[in-house]
Scaffold this motif. Sequence first.
Motif, PDB file in Angstrom:
ATOM      1  N   LEU A  73      -1.521  -4.127   2.661  1.00  0.00           N
ATOM      2  CA  LEU A  73      -1.505  -3.382   3.917  1.00  0.00           C
ATOM      3  C   LEU A  73      -1.562  -1.877   3.678  1.00  0.00           C
ATOM      4  O   LEU A  73      -2.338  -1.159   4.324  1.00  0.00           O
ATOM      5  N   VAL A  74      -0.743  -1.395   2.751  1.00  0.00           N
ATOM      6  CA  VAL A  74      -0.700   0.056   2.505  1.00  0.00           C
ATOM      7  C   VAL A  74      -1.998   0.528   1.866  1.00  0.00           C
ATOM      8  O   VAL A  74      -2.495   1.619   2.165  1.00  0.00           O
ATOM      9  N   SER A  75      -2.579  -0.281   0.994  1.00  0.00           N
ATOM     10  CA  SER A  75      -3.866   0.092   0.393  1.00  0.00           C
ATOM     11  C   SER A  75      -4.939   0.181   1.465  1.00  0.00           C
ATOM     12  O   SER A  75      -5.790   1.076   1.434  1.00  0.00           O
ATOM     13  N   GLY A  76      -4.888  -0.748   2.432  1.00  0.00           N
ATOM     14  CA  GLY A  76      -5.838  -0.685   3.536  1.00  0.00           C
ATOM     15  C   GLY A  76      -5.668   0.577   4.370  1.00  0.00           C
ATOM     16  O   GLY A  76      -6.648   1.182   4.813  1.00  0.00           O
ATOM     17  N   LEU A  77      -4.419   0.999   4.565  1.00  0.00           N
ATOM     18  CA  LEU A  77      -4.168   2.240   5.301  1.00  0.00           C
ATOM     19  C   LEU A  77      -4.743   3.439   4.563  1.00  0.00           C
ATOM     20  O   LEU A  77      -5.365   4.323   5.171  1.00  0.00           O
ATOM     21  N   ARG A  78      -4.557   3.479   3.246  1.00  0.00           N
ATOM     22  CA  ARG A  78      -5.046   4.629   2.473  1.00  0.00           C
ATOM     23  C   ARG A  78      -6.561   4.701   2.505  1.00  0.00           C
ATOM     24  O   ARG A  78      -7.142   5.787   2.532  1.00  0.00           O
ATOM     25  N   GLN A  79      -7.234   3.539   2.511  1.00  0.00           N
ATOM     26  CA  GLN A  79      -8.693   3.552   2.602  1.00  0.00           C
ATOM     27  C   GLN A  79      -9.162   4.105   3.946  1.00  0.00           C
ATOM     28  O   GLN A  79     -10.263   4.638   4.046  1.00  0.00           O
ATOM     29  N   ARG A  80      -8.316   3.974   4.963  1.00  0.00           N
ATOM     30  CA  ARG A  80      -8.640   4.517   6.286  1.00  0.00           C
ATOM     31  C   ARG A  80      -8.094   5.935   6.460  1.00  0.00           C
ATOM     32  O   ARG A  80      -8.127   6.480   7.553  1.00  0.00           O
ATOM     33  N   GLU A  81      -7.551   6.509   5.374  1.00  0.00           N
ATOM     34  CA  GLU A  81      -6.969   7.859   5.394  1.00  0.00           C
ATOM     35  C   GLU A  81      -5.769   7.923   6.316  1.00  0.00           C
ATOM     36  O   GLU A  81      -5.557   8.906   7.026  1.00  0.00           O
ATOM     37  N   VAL A  82      -4.971   6.857   6.302  1.00  0.00           N
ATOM     38  CA  VAL A  82      -3.730   6.790   7.067  1.00  0.00           C
ATOM     39  C   VAL A  82      -2.569   6.753   6.084  1.00  0.00           C
ATOM     40  O   VAL A  82      -2.597   6.009   5.100  1.00  0.00           O
ATOM     41  N   GLY A  83      -1.556   7.557   6.338  1.00  0.00           N
ATOM     42  CA  GLY A  83      -0.397   7.594   5.465  1.00  0.00           C
ATOM     43  C   GLY A  83       0.610   6.503   5.789  1.00  0.00           C
ATOM     44  O   GLY A  83       0.514   5.822   6.819  1.00  0.00           O
ATOM     45  N   PHE A  84       1.601   6.352   4.901  1.00  0.00           N
ATOM     46  CA  PHE A  84       2.640   5.343   5.090  1.00  0.00           C
ATOM     47  C   PHE A  84       3.974   5.915   4.647  1.00  0.00           C
ATOM     48  O   PHE A  84       4.087   6.519   3.577  1.00  0.00           O
ATOM     49  N   THR A  85       4.998   5.711   5.481  1.00  0.00           N
ATOM     50  CA  THR A  85       6.343   6.189   5.170  1.00  0.00           C
ATOM     51  C   THR A  85       7.358   5.093   5.460  1.00  0.00           C
ATOM     52  O   THR A  85       7.314   4.463   6.511  1.00  0.00           O
ATOM     53  N   SER A  86       8.256   4.861   4.499  1.00  0.00           N
ATOM     54  CA  SER A  86       9.374   3.939   4.686  1.00  0.00           C
ATOM     55  C   SER A  86      10.654   4.758   4.651  1.00  0.00           C
ATOM     56  O   SER A  86      10.948   5.416   3.644  1.00  0.00           O
ATOM     57  N   LEU A  87      11.399   4.761   5.746  1.00  0.00           N
ATOM     58  CA  LEU A  87      12.566   5.636   5.857  1.00  0.00           C
ATOM     59  C   LEU A  87      13.674   5.256   4.883  1.00  0.00           C
ATOM     60  O   LEU A  87      14.274   6.122   4.239  1.00  0.00           O
ATOM     61  N   HIS A  88      13.991   3.980   4.774  1.00  0.00           N
ATOM     62  CA  HIS A  88      15.111   3.551   3.937  1.00  0.00           C
ATOM     63  C   HIS A  88      14.864   3.868   2.469  1.00  0.00           C
ATOM     64  O   HIS A  88      15.767   4.347   1.763  1.00  0.00           O
ATOM     65  N   GLU A  89      13.638   3.611   1.984  1.00  0.00           N
ATOM     66  CA  GLU A  89      13.320   3.856   0.566  1.00  0.00           C
ATOM     67  C   GLU A  89      12.845   5.280   0.310  1.00  0.00           C
ATOM     68  O   GLU A  89      12.572   5.631  -0.852  1.00  0.00           O
ATOM     69  N   SER A  90      12.747   6.106   1.368  1.00  0.00           N
ATOM     70  CA  SER A  90      12.240   7.490   1.242  1.00  0.00           C
ATOM     71  C   SER A  90      10.892   7.517   0.539  1.00  0.00           C
ATOM     72  O   SER A  90      10.615   8.366  -0.320  1.00  0.00           O
ATOM     73  N   LEU A  91      10.040   6.571   0.888  1.00  0.00           N
ATOM     74  CA  LEU A  91       8.710   6.469   0.278  1.00  0.00           C
ATOM     75  C   LEU A  91       7.680   7.049   1.229  1.00  0.00           C
ATOM     76  O   LEU A  91       7.613   6.666   2.400  1.00  0.00           O
ATOM     77  N   ASP A  92       6.891   7.992   0.737  1.00  0.00           N
ATOM     78  CA  ASP A  92       5.881   8.655   1.553  1.00  0.00           C
ATOM     79  C   ASP A  92       4.606   8.760   0.731  1.00  0.00           C
ATOM     80  O   ASP A  92       4.540   9.532  -0.241  1.00  0.00           O
ATOM     81  N   THR A  93       3.578   7.981   1.100  1.00  0.00           N
ATOM     82  CA  THR A  93       2.355   7.968   0.302  1.00  0.00           C
ATOM     83  C   THR A  93       1.492   9.205   0.510  1.00  0.00           C
ATOM     84  O   THR A  93       0.444   9.330  -0.117  1.00  0.00           O
ATOM     85  N   THR A  94       1.916  10.113   1.377  1.00  0.00           N
ATOM     86  CA  THR A  94       1.167  11.368   1.526  1.00  0.00           C
ATOM     87  C   THR A  94       1.610  12.392   0.495  1.00  0.00           C
ATOM     88  O   THR A  94       1.050  13.479   0.435  1.00  0.00           O
ATOM     89  N   THR A  95       2.612  12.068  -0.332  1.00  0.00           N
ATOM     90  CA  THR A  95       3.099  12.976  -1.371  1.00  0.00           C
ATOM     91  C   THR A  95       2.757  12.403  -2.748  1.00  0.00           C
ATOM     92  O   THR A  95       2.629  11.186  -2.914  1.00  0.00           O
ATOM     93  N   PRO A  96       2.626  13.261  -3.770  1.00  0.00           N
ATOM     94  CA  PRO A  96       2.346  12.759  -5.126  1.00  0.00           C
ATOM     95  C   PRO A  96       3.408  11.780  -5.622  1.00  0.00           C
ATOM     96  O   PRO A  96       3.080  10.757  -6.224  1.00  0.00           O
ATOM     97  N   GLY A  97       4.700  12.096  -5.379  1.00  0.00           N
ATOM     98  CA  GLY A  97       5.763  11.199  -5.819  1.00  0.00           C
ATOM     99  C   GLY A  97       5.693   9.842  -5.151  1.00  0.00           C
ATOM    100  O   GLY A  97       5.890   8.803  -5.789  1.00  0.00           O
ATOM    101  N   GLY A  98       5.396   9.823  -3.853  1.00  0.00           N
ATOM    102  CA  GLY A  98       5.281   8.558  -3.126  1.00  0.00           C
ATOM    103  C   GLY A  98       4.119   7.726  -3.626  1.00  0.00           C
ATOM    104  O   GLY A  98       4.231   6.498  -3.751  1.00  0.00           O
ATOM    105  N   ARG A  99       2.994   8.382  -3.928  1.00  0.00           N
ATOM    106  CA  ARG A  99       1.842   7.652  -4.452  1.00  0.00           C
ATOM    107  C   ARG A  99       2.152   7.068  -5.821  1.00  0.00           C
ATOM    108  O   ARG A  99       1.747   5.942  -6.141  1.00  0.00           O
ATOM    109  N   LEU A 100       2.896   7.802  -6.640  1.00  0.00           N
ATOM    110  CA  LEU A 100       3.259   7.307  -7.967  1.00  0.00           C
ATOM    111  C   LEU A 100       4.138   6.066  -7.853  1.00  0.00           C
ATOM    112  O   LEU A 100       3.910   5.057  -8.539  1.00  0.00           O
ATOM    113  N   VAL A 101       5.140   6.123  -6.983  1.00  0.00           N
ATOM    114  CA  VAL A 101       6.032   4.967  -6.803  1.00  0.00           C
ATOM    115  C   VAL A 101       5.243   3.758  -6.324  1.00  0.00           C
ATOM    116  O   VAL A 101       5.456   2.631  -6.791  1.00  0.00           O
TER     117      VAL A 101
END
Length: 226
Positions: free
Chosen positions: A96-124
């Motif tokens: 699901l998240v890979s599909g969002l990135r292909q559409r240039e849509v970001g993803f954030t999970s509040l509990h895990e503090s994961l944000d794929t719009t940041t370098p750290g989030g993409r690494l995780v």
Amino acid sequence: MLPTSRDAEHPATEPVAATGTLIGYARVSTKAQLLDRQMHALTEAGCVRIFADKKSGKNAEREELWKALDYLRPGDILVVPSMDRLGRSIQDLIALVSGLRQREVGFTSLHESLDTTTPGGRLVFHVFAALAEFIRELIVQGTHEGLDAARARGVRLGRPAAMTPEQIRHARDLLTRPENTVVSIAKLLGVSRNTVYKYVPELKDGRPALAAATAPALPHPAEPCP
């Protein structure tokens, strides 16, 4: 459009320009559970629209999730209270998240503090994808090794037989009596009519052929004494 398995294994590496709207998605497993806490967290995070399902994560028909995915536009960010609210499994989440990135849509999970719009989030997220693929390969390898070991011990693999040898003998005995029908014998043994025909193949040639096949061999007459 959902990503292919190849896309899920190799998520896009280019950053997403988060210039659009925060869209929230919440989910509880049953209708008796409340969405209040998740809705509050998503509202506090700045989501201007929230989609919510009251269905188990194992249920693929999550209508509100599909509506949320369809609503998102390039630059938007999908926000969830925690990752387990989005994916039914780690593989589902990665797809699901890979599909969002292909559409240039970001993803954030509040509990895990994961944000794929940041370098750290993409690494995780890349670490998650690599671990999921590693675990999948270990499971496949272990399954093959287990099957090979079972075959070496002479274990019969595949579906168990529908009728035991004792049931087959019992069916043959009952079938020699004209008053017993195949349907009644099948019901008595707890199997289908076709199963009886499969395990007693002589039936295809009729009852006489079955009787001839099951009849005990008669002893040869004694030779007369000279």
